[in-house]
Design an enzyme around this catalytic site. Structure first.
Site, PDB file in Angstrom:
ATOM      1  CB  SER A   1      45.148  37.511  41.339  1.00 26.30           C
ATOM      2  OG  SER A   1      45.552  36.563  40.535  1.00 26.30           O
TER       3      SER A   1
ATOM      4  CG  HIS B   1      44.484  32.144  42.238  1.00 30.20           C
ATOM      5  ND1 HIS B   1      43.508  31.878  41.147  1.00 30.20           N
ATOM      6  CD2 HIS B   1      45.345  32.921  42.156  1.00 30.20           C
ATOM      7  CE1 HIS B   1      43.880  33.063  40.466  1.00 30.20           C
ATOM      8  NE2 HIS B   1      44.764  33.754  40.704  1.00 30.20           N
TER       9      HIS B   1
END
Length: 308
Positions: A52, A83
């Protein structure tokens, strides 16, 4: 004679059939690997998975050939903010690499054999080494936001409840039925990354510790956090371990890195709570630092081919 099945009924049948599966077939992995090899001339031996907020690592690569996950046969789709959902092939210092900008998680609704699908595809295209990065909460009180933890071991909490990517019939062409995990994180690779950190004067930010994987998507309760710390975990997150298990099953060497993006709440009087926006911002703030570290690591890696 019963009437022909409607489109909706056919979709429901496919979904039910999917739910009963325990994994992809070897032929499906090979189909995806062959498709990728036919679309690019890059032949990487090292793959990077970005966690992330860390997708900028993929932009390090030059002469890129990029694919959206949705365009790759059999690939799941990434649904998590932070993402990008792209697979990038490219060069760095004249060497070919492949990078996942975003990964898959069980909390998105995917079974673990789907979450880990790319790892076996990497194996089939010739990858020998895997670098996994993630954003993690710091359980160790000595850790600060922005620290980089080199993973020396992990605790697989979902595994205690029989949630494991290797469940189902074993495919001997990938690896053994009962792979060991005591050596999951490669010692030589850990030495290389620590040496790179020292060269960049990052020793004060570099840690070595144990990563604990939980299912998510909720962050941990205070009681859960205290339990994980008592078990020896230094950082906690919602990914990485399933990918590492499958990588080791395939015989890949693994380096794992956790960027500490938040301090885990373990005090009932604390007024702050964890949130995903904080995680993404911390990842963004430390992206350049991690880019330099990974770039130097890869230079060391290229000079140490005899180790790999």
């Amino acid at each position: 004679m019963s009437p022909p099945a409607t489109k909706t009924q056919k979709q429901e049948f496919r979904l039910k059939k999917e739910e009963t599966r325990t994994g992809y077939t070897y032929e499906e992995y090979k189909q995806t690997a062959d498709w990728l090899l036919s679309k690019t001339k890059h032949r990487p031996t090292l793959a990077i998975i970005c966690g992330s907020g860390l997708g900028a690592l993929g932009e390090l690569l030059k002469d890129q050939v990029a694919f959206n996950y949705s365009d790759i046969p059999n690939f799941p789709h990434s649904t998590v903010p932070g993402h990008a959902g792209r697979l990038i092939f490219g060069n760095l210092n004249g060497k070919p690499y492949v990078c996942m900008q975003g990964r898959f998680h069980s909390y998105e609704g995917y079974p673990l054999w789907k979450v880990t699908f790319p790892i076996r595809v990497f194996h089939l295209i010739g990858v020998k080494t895997l670098i996994v990065t993630n954003a993690a909460g710091g359980l160790n009180k000595d850790y600060k936001v922005g620290d980089i933890m080199i993973i020396i071991d992990h605790i697989n909490m979902p595994g205690f409840a029989s949630q494991n990517p290797l469940i189902g019939p074993n495919e001997d062409r990938f690896g053994p039925r009962f792979p060991p995990m005591s050596d999951a994180y490669d010692k030589e690779l850990r030495k290389l990354i620590l040496a790179a950190g020292e060269e960049l004067n990052l020793s004060e930010k570099m840690r070595e510790g144990v990563y604990c994987s939980i299912g998510g998507p909720n962050f941990e309760t205070i009681a859960e956090s205290r339990l994980l710390r008592s078990l020896g975990a230094d950082a906690v997150g919602m990914s990485t371990v399933p990918e590492v298990i499958v990588a080791r099953h395939c015989g890949l060497r693994v380096l794992g890195m956790s960027l500490i993006t938040n301090e885990v709440v373990m005090d009932y009087n604390c007024k702050t709570t964890a949130n995903h926006e904080e995680v993404l911002q911390a990842g963004k703030d430390s992206a350049k630092l991690l880019e330099k570290l990974v770039t130097l690591l890869l230079q060391h890696y290229e000079k140490s081919n005899n180790l790999f």
